[in-house]
Design an enzyme around this catalytic site. Structure first.
Site, short mmCIF file in Angstrom:
data_model
loop_
_atom_site.label_atom_id
_atom_site.label_comp_id
_atom_site.label_asym_id
_atom_site.label_seq_id
_atom_site.Cartn_x
_atom_site.Cartn_y
_atom_site.Cartn_z
N MET A 96 0.79 -0.98 -0.41
CA MET A 96 -0.02 0.15 0.29
C MET A 96 1.01 1.64 -0.10
SD MET A 96 -2.82 -0.89 2.48
CE MET A 96 -1.85 -1.62 4.17
N ILE A 180 -3.38 0.74 8.71
CA ILE A 180 -1.57 0.82 8.95
C ILE A 180 -1.67 2.56 8.15
CG2 ILE A 180 -0.02 -0.10 8.39
CD1 ILE A 180 -0.79 -2.15 7.61
N GLY A 183 1.50 4.08 4.30
CA GLY A 183 2.26 3.21 3.76
C GLY A 183 2.61 2.09 4.11
N SER A 184 2.58 0.63 3.74
CA SER A 184 2.82 -1.04 4.53
C SER A 184 2.54 -1.19 3.24
CB SER A 184 1.78 -0.69 5.38
OG SER A 184 0.28 -0.30 5.35
N ARG A 185 1.75 -2.33 4.01
CA ARG A 185 1.90 -4.12 3.18
C ARG A 185 0.81 -4.93 4.01
NH1 ARG A 185 7.34 -7.80 2.37
NH2 ARG A 185 6.23 -10.05 2.67
#
Length: 214
Positions: A96, A180, A183-185
Site C-alpha cells: 500500500m 495501517i 504506507g505499509s503492506r
C-alpha cells in the site's frame, strides 16, 4: 467518507493548517505567505485523501478470500507457515503506497482464533524480509473452507497498526477492522490447496478483489 481511525489525525492537521493559514495572512510578505498557504492546502488535501474510506461491494460467492487492502501485488509465492496454517501454503503480498486507501477489511468470514502483535523494525514494506523483521500484527481466521492468516506489516513511514479484532470474534468478509497509517503492506496466507486468482503487479481493491478461491 472518512475512516473513524483518522478522526484524531484529521483534527490535529486541521489545527496546524488553520495556524499556517493565519500566519500566512498576517505576514506582510508574499515570499512567506504564499509558501505557508500552499503547504497548508497540500497538507490537508493529503490527509483527507489518506483517510478516505469508500464503500465497497464484496463478491457474493462462497469459499473465496478477498483482498484485505488496496494496493499492488508484490509477491505470489509458495511458503511454509508454522504459525497458523501449519504446513505448506500460498502467500500473496500487497503493498500500500501513501496514496492508497489504507482501511483494512476482513478477507473471509469465520472466527478469529489467532492474534499476535510483534514489535520490530521499520524497513521498506516492499522488501521481502519486511514480513519477518518489521512491526506487524498477525491474524488467523478459521472459516468453513479452512484457515486463513493475514498480517498487517508496518513500513518505513508507517508507524502505527490499528486492529479492532480480538480472539473469539465472529467476522464477516468485507467488513472493516483496522488500518495501517502511512504506507505499509499486508500478507495473506492460505493452505496450498487454494487457487491463486491474482498475479504479481496486479492492482487490488480491499473487500472486492478475489485473491484466492477454494
Amino acid at each position: 467518507m472518512f475512516t473513524k481511525y483518522g478522526y484524531n489525525t484529521i483534527g490535529i492537521v486541521s489545527i496546524i493548517v488553520f495556524v499556517l493559514i493565519a500566519i500566512g495572512i498576517l505576514v506582510n510578505n508574499n515570499f512567506i505567505r504564499i509558501p505557508l498557504i500552499l503547504i497548508a492546502v497540500l497538507l490537508i488535501i493529503f490527509t483527507l485523501n489518506f483517510f478516505r474510506d469508500p464503500d465497497r461491494t464484496t463478491p457474493d460467492k462462497n469459499n473465496i478470500v478477498v483482498s484485505p487492502a488496496d494496493g499492488r501485488v508484490l509477491f505470489v509465492k509458495d511458503v511454509i507457515d508454522d504459525k497458523f496454517i501449519k504446513g505448506k501454503a500460498k502467500m500473496v503480498s500487497i503493498f500500500m503506497s501513501p496514496l492508497n486507501v489504507h482501511v483494512n477489511r476482513i478477507p473471509i468470514s469465520g472466527k478469529v482464533e489467532y492474534l499476535k502483535y510483534i514489535q520490530g523494525d521499520y524497513i521498506a514494506a516492499f522488501e521481502d524480509k519486511a514480513s519477518e523483521r518489521n512491526e506487524r500484527n498477525e491474524i488467523g481466521i478459521t472459516s468453513s473452507a479452512g484457515k486463513v492468516l493475514f498480517i498487517q506489516i508496518a513500513g518505513f513511514v508507517a508507524r502505527r497498526i490499528i486492529c479492532d479484532l480480538k480472539v473469539g470474534d465472529q467476522v464477516n468478509i468485507g467488513n472493516r477492522f483496522g488500518m495501517i497509517k502511512f504506507g505499509s503492506r499486508v500478507d495473506i496466507i492460505v493452505p496450498v490447496q487454494w487457487q491463486v486468482k491474482v498475479n504479481k503487479d496486479d492492482k487490488v481493491t480491499a473487500g472486492e478483489t478475489i485473491l484466492f478461491e477454494y
